[in-house]
Design an enzyme around this catalytic site. Sequence first.
Site, PDB file in Angstrom:
ATOM      1  N   VAL A 112       2.567   3.389  -4.504  1.00 26.12           N
ATOM      2  CA  VAL A 112       1.528   4.778  -4.384  1.00 26.12           C
ATOM      3  C   VAL A 112       2.104   6.001  -3.888  1.00 26.12           C
ATOM      4  CG1 VAL A 112      -0.724   5.205  -3.317  1.00 26.12           C
ATOM      5  CG2 VAL A 112      -0.240   3.037  -4.215  1.00 26.12           C
ATOM      6  N   ASP A 113       2.668   6.032  -2.801  1.00 24.52           N
ATOM      7  CA  ASP A 113       3.279   7.060  -2.094  1.00 24.52           C
ATOM      8  C   ASP A 113       4.045   8.081  -2.969  1.00 24.52           C
ATOM      9  OD1 ASP A 113       1.772   5.872  -0.132  1.00 24.52           O
ATOM     10  OD2 ASP A 113       3.462   5.817   1.237  1.00 24.52           O
ATOM     11  N   HIS A 146       0.767  -1.136   0.136  1.00 25.45           N
ATOM     12  CA  HIS A 146      -0.082  -0.140  -0.123  1.00 25.45           C
ATOM     13  C   HIS A 146       0.923   1.273  -0.020  1.00 25.45           C
ATOM     14  CE1 HIS A 146       1.065  -0.996   4.088  1.00 25.45           C
ATOM     15  NE2 HIS A 146       0.894   0.309   4.573  1.00 25.45           N
ATOM     16  N   CYS A 147       2.354   1.021   0.109  1.00 22.40           N
ATOM     17  CA  CYS A 147       3.129   2.267   0.020  1.00 22.40           C
ATOM     18  C   CYS A 147       4.074   2.643  -1.155  1.00 22.40           C
ATOM     19  CB  CYS A 147       3.937   2.262   1.157  1.00 22.40           C
ATOM     20  SG  CYS A 147       3.096   2.332   3.002  1.00 22.40           S
ATOM     21  N   ILE A 148       4.797   1.496  -1.349  1.00 20.58           N
ATOM     22  CA  ILE A 148       5.766   1.763  -2.536  1.00 20.58           C
ATOM     23  C   ILE A 148       5.160   2.194  -3.586  1.00 20.58           C
ATOM     24  CG2 ILE A 148       7.992   1.175  -3.465  1.00 20.58           C
ATOM     25  CD1 ILE A 148       8.666  -0.273  -0.909  1.00 20.58           C
TER      26      ILE A 148
END
Length: 440
Positions: free
Chosen positions: A286-287, A282-284
């Site tokens: 997207v962020d 959910h991070c790499i």
Amino acid sequence: MDVIAAAPPEDPGTAATDRVRSLSRTVDVAVVGIGYAGLPLAVAAATAGYRTRGLDLSDFLVAQVNIGRPPVDTVTGAQLGAVSGLLDATTDPAFLRDCSIIALCVPTPVDPHGVPDLEPLLSAARTVRHHLSPGQLIVVESTTYPGTTEGVVRHILEESGLVAGRDFGLAFSPERVDPGNTRFGFHNTPKVVGGLTAECAGRAAEFYGKLTERVHVTRSPREAEAAKILENTYRQVNLALVNEFAQICHRLDVDVWDTIEAAATKPFGFTPFRPGAGVGGHCIPVDPLYLVHRATQAGVPFRMAEQAQRINDSMPVWVASRAGELLARHGIPVRGARILLLGVTYKPDIADTRHSPAEPLAAELLGAGAEVTFHDPYVDSYSVRGRQLAPTRDLRAALAAADLTIVVQHHTVYRQELLAEARLLLCPSGPNTTKKGRPA
């Protein structure tokens, strides 16, 4: 608790007063969004003795929390059970007006074109606005680009008639939850905090200081927002480096794993990253796109992050092409080949499938006419662009039946001696072997 602070932000013309201090409330902490990031915060707050209530749109999540069954794998049943007297959940936001601290932990995804979708966060801010009362502290934990907290979130909240930094506190503190990490949890992972004013930062640092061992205070919310994206862009860029390096090593007949192991012996100036079938979670994936979007708006393209995203997004296609090459080497056409995917989550030994590289990899293989099945001890069903993949429960039988087995995620159960039973084996996230362990 250690508190490390940068130069405090300037207070507005009207200095923050005691109106920003918390009032006596029936609920100490409200956590808006009790998913992967919100529930660990709620449990940490309750563990510290705060009367805590989660708010979510999902009846399922609320019900699971209230019966003591964690709906996400970032919290254990034992942790949730230990705070049953101090933590509950609801779908009714009316209680927000009675809270001292409200944390926004809702998702901040991107749309299919990679454009940030702030609607979940803005919707949560609007909900808080309807119940905002003087003296509350509002903390945004949802990942977003610099300027969001001081800009659109503040604007929405001030539509209540209350002024941020004077009538209520406002701060940003990025979540740092790492599913499956047994070494670092909420209590021993430093918390970054940026407040609209020095008073806001101090209140947020005081709160998080009860939950974790160390708090770092930035100059403003913008630096805290940027820090979160920098952390994940660092990982994204280094993973892209090693993923592209793995492709070069394959072409040059160099063992990339042996190379990484050798380089990692250097005690300074090198941090080992390891290639895989792609980058998920959910991070790499997207962020960094949040900063890419904001930087582009500001006329300063974030070229390294953009290129890293393209490289990582290309890995499932490259793995699929390697699968085709390996099958062809053994006289098996991809069309009609039986291919077994092991591990469809985005990282080992968790049940989270968000942005897993297994999906685009399976889509490539299905598009080439392969028959694709999967095995994952943490996932019961898995669909790829509307098409359900057939699961297998008998792993040994599936290994024997598949023309090719691809280890997408190295769960602990996939022991080397078990994988040796595969007819053909491809491990993009580990040393590659084929029949009888010969190098691929």
